[in-house]
Motif scaffolding. Structure first.
Motif, mmCIF file in Angstrom:
data_model
loop_
_atom_site.group_PDB
_atom_site.id
_atom_site.type_symbol
_atom_site.label_atom_id
_atom_site.label_comp_id
_atom_site.label_asym_id
_atom_site.label_seq_id
_atom_site.Cartn_x
_atom_site.Cartn_y
_atom_site.Cartn_z
ATOM 1 N N ALA A 135 13.286 -3.850 12.334
ATOM 2 C CA ALA A 135 13.841 -2.606 11.796
ATOM 3 C C ALA A 135 12.845 -1.465 12.006
ATOM 4 C CB ALA A 135 14.190 -2.778 10.326
ATOM 5 N N LEU A 136 12.712 -1.032 13.240
ATOM 6 C CA LEU A 136 11.678 -0.056 13.587
ATOM 7 C C LEU A 136 11.900 1.303 12.930
ATOM 8 C CD1 LEU A 136 11.251 -0.981 17.351
ATOM 9 C CD2 LEU A 136 10.001 -1.849 15.369
ATOM 10 N N GLU A 137 13.135 1.764 12.909
ATOM 11 C CA GLU A 137 13.405 3.068 12.283
ATOM 12 C C GLU A 137 13.148 3.018 10.783
ATOM 13 O OE1 GLU A 137 17.155 4.736 13.327
ATOM 14 O OE2 GLU A 137 16.646 4.838 15.451
ATOM 15 N N ALA A 138 13.564 1.940 10.153
ATOM 16 C CA ALA A 138 13.328 1.797 8.714
ATOM 17 C C ALA A 138 11.838 1.687 8.419
ATOM 18 C CB ALA A 138 14.071 0.571 8.180
ATOM 19 N N ARG A 139 11.104 1.033 9.304
ATOM 20 C CA ARG A 139 9.660 0.908 9.093
ATOM 21 C C ARG A 139 8.980 2.277 9.174
ATOM 22 N NH1 ARG A 139 7.666 -4.497 9.675
ATOM 23 N NH2 ARG A 139 5.724 -3.734 10.557
ATOM 24 N N GLU A 140 9.454 3.138 10.088
ATOM 25 C CA GLU A 140 8.909 4.510 10.149
ATOM 26 C C GLU A 140 9.214 5.259 8.854
ATOM 27 O OE1 GLU A 140 10.185 6.621 13.626
ATOM 28 O OE2 GLU A 140 9.412 5.091 14.982
ATOM 29 N N GLN A 141 10.428 5.091 8.355
ATOM 30 C CA GLN A 141 10.785 5.724 7.082
ATOM 31 C C GLN A 141 9.939 5.150 5.951
ATOM 32 O OE1 GLN A 141 15.012 5.334 6.465
ATOM 33 N NE2 GLN A 141 15.489 6.125 8.499
ATOM 34 N N GLY A 142 9.628 3.859 6.043
ATOM 35 C CA GLY A 142 8.800 3.207 5.037
ATOM 36 C C GLY A 142 7.408 3.797 4.966
ATOM 37 N N ILE A 143 6.874 4.183 6.119
ATOM 38 C CA ILE A 143 5.558 4.820 6.140
ATOM 39 C C ILE A 143 5.590 6.123 5.349
ATOM 40 C CG2 ILE A 143 3.864 5.981 7.629
ATOM 41 C CD1 ILE A 143 4.603 3.850 9.784
ATOM 42 N N LEU A 144 6.614 6.928 5.596
ATOM 43 C CA LEU A 144 6.741 8.194 4.867
ATOM 44 C C LEU A 144 6.974 7.952 3.378
ATOM 45 C CD1 LEU A 144 8.950 10.216 7.373
ATOM 46 C CD2 LEU A 144 6.495 10.455 6.973
ATOM 47 N N LEU A 145 7.781 6.945 3.075
ATOM 48 C CA LEU A 145 8.053 6.650 1.669
ATOM 49 C C LEU A 145 6.798 6.145 0.960
ATOM 50 C CD1 LEU A 145 10.042 6.582 -0.629
ATOM 51 C CD2 LEU A 145 10.850 4.362 0.192
ATOM 52 N N MET A 146 6.001 5.354 1.645
ATOM 53 C CA MET A 146 4.748 4.867 1.045
ATOM 54 C C MET A 146 3.810 6.044 0.762
ATOM 55 S SD MET A 146 3.173 2.201 -0.104
ATOM 56 C CE MET A 146 3.708 0.699 0.675
ATOM 57 N N ASP A 147 3.759 6.998 1.693
ATOM 58 C CA ASP A 147 2.960 8.204 1.453
ATOM 59 C C ASP A 147 3.476 8.948 0.222
ATOM 60 O OD1 ASP A 147 1.520 7.610 3.731
ATOM 61 O OD2 ASP A 147 2.526 9.119 4.993
ATOM 62 N N SER A 148 4.800 9.026 0.092
ATOM 63 C CA SER A 148 5.394 9.708 -1.055
ATOM 64 C C SER A 148 5.085 8.980 -2.359
ATOM 65 C CB SER A 148 6.911 9.818 -0.874
ATOM 66 O OG SER A 148 7.224 10.609 0.240
ATOM 67 N N ILE A 149 5.093 7.657 -2.308
ATOM 68 C CA ILE A 149 4.756 6.866 -3.493
ATOM 69 C C ILE A 149 3.322 7.152 -3.916
ATOM 70 C CG2 ILE A 149 4.361 4.516 -4.359
ATOM 71 C CD1 ILE A 149 6.726 3.672 -2.483
ATOM 72 N N ASP A 150 2.409 7.115 -2.953
ATOM 73 C CA ASP A 150 1.005 7.377 -3.256
ATOM 74 C C ASP A 150 0.813 8.785 -3.809
ATOM 75 O OD1 ASP A 150 0.266 4.824 -2.405
ATOM 76 O OD2 ASP A 150 -0.142 5.490 -0.363
ATOM 77 N N LEU A 151 1.516 9.751 -3.221
ATOM 78 C CA LEU A 151 1.423 11.134 -3.687
ATOM 79 C C LEU A 151 1.948 11.259 -5.114
ATOM 80 C CD1 LEU A 151 0.928 14.158 -3.257
ATOM 81 C CD2 LEU A 151 3.193 14.287 -2.188
ATOM 82 N N GLN A 152 3.126 10.705 -5.371
ATOM 83 C CA GLN A 152 3.713 10.820 -6.708
ATOM 84 C C GLN A 152 2.880 10.092 -7.764
ATOM 85 O OE1 GLN A 152 6.203 12.796 -7.686
ATOM 86 N NE2 GLN A 152 6.121 13.527 -5.577
ATOM 87 N N GLU A 153 2.288 8.964 -7.370
ATOM 88 C CA GLU A 153 1.440 8.250 -8.318
ATOM 89 C C GLU A 153 0.189 9.068 -8.652
ATOM 90 O OE1 GLU A 153 -0.136 3.764 -9.045
ATOM 91 O OE2 GLU A 153 -0.408 4.569 -7.018
ATOM 92 N N ALA A 154 -0.395 9.712 -7.655
ATOM 93 C CA ALA A 154 -1.569 10.550 -7.904
ATOM 94 C C ALA A 154 -1.216 11.732 -8.807
ATOM 95 C CB ALA A 154 -2.155 11.038 -6.576
ATOM 96 N N ILE A 155 -0.058 12.327 -8.587
ATOM 97 C CA ILE A 155 0.386 13.438 -9.436
ATOM 98 C C ILE A 155 0.593 12.942 -10.869
ATOM 99 C CG2 ILE A 155 2.324 15.005 -9.884
ATOM 100 C CD1 ILE A 155 2.580 15.282 -6.796
ATOM 101 N N HIS A 156 1.238 11.793 -11.003
ATOM 102 C CA HIS A 156 1.487 11.210 -12.329
ATOM 103 C C HIS A 156 0.170 10.925 -13.062
ATOM 104 C CE1 HIS A 156 3.619 8.873 -15.355
ATOM 105 N NE2 HIS A 156 2.729 7.896 -15.176
ATOM 106 N N GLU A 157 -0.769 10.311 -12.367
ATOM 107 C CA GLU A 157 -2.065 9.992 -12.977
ATOM 108 C C GLU A 157 -2.834 11.265 -13.322
ATOM 109 O OE1 GLU A 157 -3.270 7.022 -13.905
ATOM 110 O OE2 GLU A 157 -1.390 6.098 -13.275
ATOM 111 N N MET A 158 -2.693 12.279 -12.498
ATOM 112 C CA MET A 158 -3.376 13.542 -12.775
ATOM 113 C C MET A 158 -2.813 14.179 -14.056
ATOM 114 S SD MET A 158 -3.812 16.791 -10.282
ATOM 115 C CE MET A 158 -5.150 17.930 -10.498
#
Length: 151
Positions: free
Chosen positions: A70-93
């Protein structure tokens, strides 16, 4: 000169026609994996919306392990993982900021933590922007950018 223009136009039309085939060229296994991967990405997005960061990461990890085609989904997964990390950092902040307001005696360590979260947020925003633009960048330009970054 005119011949070159005609050849370029033909190549453009040919390329556009090939791109329209899209998913019809995929094998059945890849189509099934893409569908399963999209379900897992939807689950990850739902978990992210509920601020269940570990669950969202687990859905993406499962997608990576189970849906290797699932190459296209895996590319989307990369962006989603970045979003998860970003949102978690905002939440912790936000949590750290609340603690700073209620516990001023611990201001030094909490201010350091706030700065650390701020740096993480900046990093993930830049990474997310880079990952979004990576698909748009032609390979030759990407090679040039890489060479410039190494200097």
């Amino acid at each position: 000169m005119r011949q070159i223009f005609v050849i370029l136009c033909m190549l453009t039309v040919f390329t556009a026609c090939n791109n329209q085939k899209g998913h019809k060229d995929w094998s059945k296994a890849r189509q099934e994996m893409e569908a399963h991967a999209q379900d897992l990405l939807t689950d990850a997005r739902t978990a992210l919306g509920q601020q269940k960061f570990d669950a969202a990461r687990q859905h993406i990890k499962t997608m990576r392990e189970e849906c290797n085609l699932a190459l296209e989904a895996r590319e989307q997964g990369i962006l989603l993982m970045d979003s998860i990390d970003l949102q978690e950092a905002i939440h912790e902040m936000m949590i750290t900021d609340s603690l700073l307001r209620t516990n001023p005696q611990e201001s030094d360590s909490l201010k350091w933590a706030l700065e650390e979260y701020n740096n993480r947020i900046k990093f993930y925003r830049r990474k997310l922007e880079h990952d979004k633009n990576a698909d748009k960048m032609p390979a030759e330009t990407a090679d040039n950018a890489e060479t410039v970054n190494q200097k």
